[in-house]
Design an enzyme around this catalytic site. Sequence first.
Site, mmCIF file in Angstrom:
data_model
loop_
_atom_site.group_PDB
_atom_site.id
_atom_site.type_symbol
_atom_site.label_atom_id
_atom_site.label_comp_id
_atom_site.label_asym_id
_atom_site.label_seq_id
_atom_site.Cartn_x
_atom_site.Cartn_y
_atom_site.Cartn_z
ATOM 1 N N ASN A 1 4.218 -4.856 -75.414
ATOM 2 C CA ASN A 1 2.991 -5.428 -74.866
ATOM 3 C C ASN A 1 1.736 -4.955 -75.580
ATOM 4 O OD1 ASN A 1 4.390 -7.044 -73.158
ATOM 5 N ND2 ASN A 1 4.157 -5.729 -71.362
ATOM 6 N N ASP B 1 8.546 -14.317 -68.714
ATOM 7 C CA ASP B 1 9.474 -14.065 -67.614
ATOM 8 C C ASP B 1 9.076 -14.833 -66.358
ATOM 9 O OD1 ASP B 1 10.946 -12.327 -69.156
ATOM 10 O OD2 ASP B 1 9.861 -10.558 -68.470
ATOM 11 N N ARG C 1 1.877 -16.798 -62.210
ATOM 12 C CA ARG C 1 1.147 -16.053 -63.233
ATOM 13 C C ARG C 1 -0.026 -16.907 -63.721
ATOM 14 N NH1 ARG C 1 5.665 -13.363 -67.103
ATOM 15 N NH2 ARG C 1 4.021 -11.849 -67.467
ATOM 16 N N PRO C 2 -1.066 -16.977 -62.912
ATOM 17 C CA PRO C 2 -2.197 -17.834 -63.287
ATOM 18 C C PRO C 2 -2.970 -17.271 -64.487
ATOM 19 C CG PRO C 2 -2.681 -16.606 -61.271
ATOM 20 C CD PRO C 2 -1.267 -16.294 -61.617
ATOM 21 N N VAL C 3 -3.796 -18.128 -65.105
ATOM 22 C CA VAL C 3 -4.635 -17.674 -66.226
ATOM 23 C C VAL C 3 -6.117 -17.874 -65.881
ATOM 24 C CG1 VAL C 3 -2.953 -17.933 -68.104
ATOM 25 C CG2 VAL C 3 -4.267 -19.930 -67.353
HETATM 26 C C1 UD1 Z 1 1.688 -8.646 -68.611
HETATM 27 C C2 UD1 Z 1 2.754 -8.555 -69.663
HETATM 28 C C3 UD1 Z 1 4.126 -8.645 -69.040
HETATM 29 C C4 UD1 Z 1 4.280 -7.595 -67.988
HETATM 30 C C5 UD1 Z 1 3.107 -7.617 -67.023
HETATM 31 C C6 UD1 Z 1 3.127 -6.439 -66.107
HETATM 32 C C7 UD1 Z 1 1.918 -9.403 -71.747
HETATM 33 C C8 UD1 Z 1 1.775 -10.576 -72.635
HETATM 34 N N1 UD1 Z 1 2.560 -9.616 -70.599
HETATM 35 O O1 UD1 Z 1 1.834 -9.908 -67.948
HETATM 36 O O2 UD1 Z 1 5.105 -8.465 -70.040
HETATM 37 O O3 UD1 Z 1 5.465 -7.852 -67.250
HETATM 38 O O4 UD1 Z 1 1.860 -7.582 -67.730
HETATM 39 O O5 UD1 Z 1 2.899 -5.261 -66.789
HETATM 40 O O6 UD1 Z 1 1.473 -8.309 -72.051
HETATM 41 N N2 UD1 Z 1 -3.434 -12.560 -62.735
HETATM 42 C C9 UD1 Z 1 -4.233 -13.526 -62.155
HETATM 43 N N3 UD1 Z 1 -5.032 -14.279 -62.976
HETATM 44 C C10 UD1 Z 1 -5.070 -14.113 -64.324
HETATM 45 C C11 UD1 Z 1 -4.247 -13.123 -64.900
HETATM 46 C C12 UD1 Z 1 -3.429 -12.366 -64.088
HETATM 47 O O7 UD1 Z 1 -4.234 -13.724 -60.947
HETATM 48 O O8 UD1 Z 1 -5.827 -14.842 -64.996
HETATM 49 C C13 UD1 Z 1 -2.556 -11.738 -61.878
HETATM 50 C C14 UD1 Z 1 -1.081 -11.882 -62.211
HETATM 51 O O9 UD1 Z 1 -0.502 -12.978 -61.553
HETATM 52 C C15 UD1 Z 1 -0.529 -10.557 -61.743
HETATM 53 C C16 UD1 Z 1 -1.674 -9.583 -62.034
HETATM 54 O O10 UD1 Z 1 -2.857 -10.381 -62.122
HETATM 55 O O11 UD1 Z 1 -0.292 -10.572 -60.372
HETATM 56 C C17 UD1 Z 1 -1.512 -8.793 -63.312
HETATM 57 O O12 UD1 Z 1 -1.357 -9.690 -64.416
HETATM 58 P P1 UD1 Z 1 -1.457 -9.212 -65.929
HETATM 59 O O13 UD1 Z 1 -1.708 -7.740 -65.969
HETATM 60 O O14 UD1 Z 1 -2.395 -10.102 -66.645
HETATM 61 O O15 UD1 Z 1 -0.006 -9.451 -66.454
HETATM 62 P P2 UD1 Z 1 0.608 -10.654 -67.241
HETATM 63 O O16 UD1 Z 1 -0.295 -11.145 -68.293
HETATM 64 O O17 UD1 Z 1 1.179 -11.624 -66.260
#
Ligand code: UD1
Length: 425
Positions: free
Chosen positions: A23, A118, A123-125
């Site tokens: 990561n 996964d 997993r919103p953006v």
């Molecule tokens: C990243 C990792 C993934 C790992 C996860 C947890 C990468 C590319 N992916 O995923 O391998 O399993 O961290 O360590 O490094 N969220 C929102 N809005 C957003 C972004 C995130 O609501 O725009 C939420 C997610 O749904 C989650 C939390 O915030 O509940 C943390 O997300 P984030 O730390 O961004 O993890 P991922 O990018 O999903």
Amino acid sequence: MAKLTIRGEHRLHGTVRVGGRKNSALPLIAATLLADGSSRLENVPRIHDVATYREILQSLGARADWDPVHGRLTVHTGALAPREVSYHLATAMRASYYLLGVLLARFGQADIPLPGGDKIGQRPVDQHFKGLSALGAEVWIDRGIMRARANRLRGATIYLDVVSVGATIQLILAASLAKGTTTIQNCAREPHVVDVANFINAAGGHVVGAGTDTIRIEGVDRLVGPIHSVISDDIEAGTWMMAALATQGDVLVENVIPTHVTPIIAKLREAGAEVLEGGDSVRVISRERPRAITVKTLPYPGFPTDAQSQMTALLTCAAGTSYVTETLYDDRFRFASELARMGARMRVEGRTAVVEGVESLYGAPVQATDIRAGAALILAGLGAVGETTVYGLEHVERGYEHLEQKLLGLGADIRVYDRQGTAVG
Ligand code: UD1
């Protein structure tokens, strides 16, 4: 489908060396596209996601020379162009989304299919979009493709509504070439955020505060490719540490930064393991069945969600009832039904798995549904009585380098088969 067969009840013992952090490596590979000239990344893990990212870079016109012996990736961006990334490459992983901020910052346009990765829940953006919009971009989704446009990004103050590693790194990358100062509040504090900031600074950028909850970025006009070594993989390290306890073994894990695995060390000690911390190594010794414990996943420095599946698998054989609460993702216990095939006694109540430890699991055919769930099933198989077959090994190979050699090196009785069913290695 590739598979791994394991004959369990072998105590793991010996030394295993951890590779570069997945990561961290993936956003760093994306970050090389921000820089003129060539960037060199060292300690890059030999995992499938890195190979996929290399293909993405090449599809964008960059040259990406890979030296697997030394784990060295050299990227030349002379012929880079902001082309649309193919659906198949973008959806092969989550980290492809970093190209949104990178190409936007460099060229003023980016077209990236919504990422894959996964299947562990929603997993919103939205935080990525919110941040890039604050930097002055127009960002929208058009038939599954994230599109972003801007003349030149300009600095802004952005408060993240959720602590997100992905959004924090995305905004550091984009803001590094913006005009003016960006402040990101409520940031993720993971060491890989710091690693990305260090890369940008080595390339001539100005990022301060990475590792705290407020990060400030002074945008620069140009970055120049540096040489940078990827930090070691805390989750791979943690997986080997947990494997030691799962098999009542004795494993020395090398090339690990012990402070990055503090929560895993703490929980392994609570569960009865002896843990010896060295300068860049951790040794885990276990002589008896683990004790039941309570675990709750949280953003760093809390217990990592990426280690939750492996810990849950280990606790299926603990003495007593364990409680594992997943706070980050709403569907990260899908492997529970696979563990049940091996005799695990657990039920999922909302976000908590209640795990009633059994004396031992027995081998069975099981299916990996994501990287860490696959690792968890392997851990379960290592300790189980009889033979386990883990199908869907390609999920695990996305994130674990030299899995077969490392397991064999620790004395596991395993065999890997490729998609055609031929034994490899
Ligand atoms: C990243 C990792 C993934 C790992 C996860 C947890 C990468 C590319 N992916 O995923 O391998 O399993 O961290 O360590 O490094 N969220 C929102 N809005 C957003 C972004 C995130 O609501 O725009 C939420 C997610 O749904 C989650 C939390 O915030 O509940 C943390 O997300 P984030 O730390 O961004 O993890 P991922 O990018 O999903």
